[in-house]
Enzyme design. Structure first.
Site, mmCIF file in Angstrom:
data_model
loop_
_atom_site.group_PDB
_atom_site.id
_atom_site.type_symbol
_atom_site.label_atom_id
_atom_site.label_comp_id
_atom_site.label_asym_id
_atom_site.label_seq_id
_atom_site.Cartn_x
_atom_site.Cartn_y
_atom_site.Cartn_z
ATOM 1 N N CYS A 1 0.894 -1.159 0.000
ATOM 2 C CA CYS A 1 0.000 0.000 0.000
ATOM 3 C C CYS A 1 0.923 1.198 0.000
ATOM 4 O O CYS A 1 1.578 1.473 1.001
ATOM 5 C CB CYS A 1 -0.912 0.033 1.225
ATOM 6 S SG CYS A 1 -1.864 1.573 1.284
ATOM 7 N N CYS B 1 -0.517 4.089 2.598
ATOM 8 C CA CYS B 1 -0.545 3.940 4.056
ATOM 9 C C CYS B 1 -0.308 2.485 4.420
ATOM 10 O O CYS B 1 0.821 2.008 4.339
ATOM 11 C CB CYS B 1 -1.843 4.474 4.638
ATOM 12 S SG CYS B 1 -3.339 4.008 3.729
ATOM 13 N N SER B 2 -1.356 1.764 4.809
ATOM 14 C CA SER B 2 -1.132 0.393 5.282
ATOM 15 C C SER B 2 -2.301 -0.515 4.944
ATOM 16 O O SER B 2 -2.585 -1.455 5.673
ATOM 17 C CB SER B 2 -0.897 0.403 6.791
ATOM 18 O OG SER B 2 -2.008 1.006 7.423
ATOM 19 N N CYS B 3 -3.010 -0.244 3.834
ATOM 20 C CA CYS B 3 -4.141 -1.091 3.449
ATOM 21 C C CYS B 3 -3.649 -2.522 3.253
ATOM 22 O O CYS B 3 -2.610 -2.747 2.629
ATOM 23 C CB CYS B 3 -4.791 -0.555 2.181
ATOM 24 S SG CYS B 3 -5.440 1.113 2.414
HETATM 25 FE FE FE Z 1 -3.420 2.094 2.867
#
Ligand code: FE
Length: 220
Positions: free
Chosen positions: A115, A118-120
């Site tokens: 991602c 961010c951190s998906c």
């Molecule tokens: Fe994300």
């Protein structure tokens, strides 16, 4: 002059810890949560139950999906056509509005997920992402120099194998279906699931028979 700040005295006060001061997002979360409960939109029990669901998701869930796809060709086809529906067939619930796309590794194509924003992450099937997945070096370099990043994980991809990097979003998440290692003919799905690691489902390593850790150990 002698050191007058003698720390051997008995402390009559609590140790000072900055962590006791809530940060911006913690204050924000508490305020929103209390408002939602006050307005009757959700209950404290809803929140507790949802946290329980989130905590129940670990890479062992994804490993079961992979093992099933390895042993059931028709299931694999359905899974690749619609990842979420395939998982739901196995009783895995999706508690959010995310779609899941399953990417199959072959001898021609190696998939890697990231991602960049961010951190998906496919949390319904893998749980929480590892720290390195959320850090900028991985998020940036997985896209700009995936072959090099993979090599740093110990994964050397042949030059004639295409590397495809898929960038997750808030609504579309990916899961890598790793290649089934040779020497596993006739294995049960549980035995196969036991060798499928989190990192293999992110695409940074292959599944090998040498995987030394059980998933329980990894999750601990
Ligand atoms: Fe994300």
């Amino acid at each position: 002059m002698a050191d007058q700040h003698d720390h051997s005295h008995d402390h009559g006060h609590d140790p000072i810890e900055m962590a006791d001061v809530p940060g911006y997002y913690e204050v924000m979360e508490t305020a929103i949560r209390e408002l939602l409960i006050d307005k009757g939109l959700i209950t404290a029990n809803d929140i507790r139950r949802q946290i329980e669901v989130l905590d129940s998701r670990t890479p062992a869930v994804g490993a079961q999906v992979v093992a099933r796809a390895w042993t059931d060709f028709a299931f694999k086809e359905r899974l690749l056509a619609d990842g979420r529906a395939g998982c739901e067939e196995l009783g895995i619930t999706f508690y959010d509005d995310t779609q899941l796309i399953v990417l199959e590794n072959t001898d021609q194509v190696h998939n890697l997920i990231v991602c960049t924003l961010c951190s998906c992450y496919p949390r319904p099937v893998l749980g929480l992402p590892p720290d390195w997945y959320k850090l900028k070096p991985y998020r940036a370099r997985a896209v700009s120099e995936p072959r090099k990043v993979l090599a740093e994980f110990g994964t050397v991809i042949r030059d004639d194998v295409e590397i495809r990097v898929s960038d997750s979003t808030a609504v579309v998440r990916y899961l890598v279906l790793p290649r089934r290692p040779a020497g596993t003919d006739g294995w049960s799905t549980d035995a196969l699931a036991a060798i499928v690691t989190r990192d293999a489902m992110i695409g940074v390593v292959p599944v090998t028979l040498e995987s030394p850790l059980t998933l329980e150990n990894e999750a601990a």
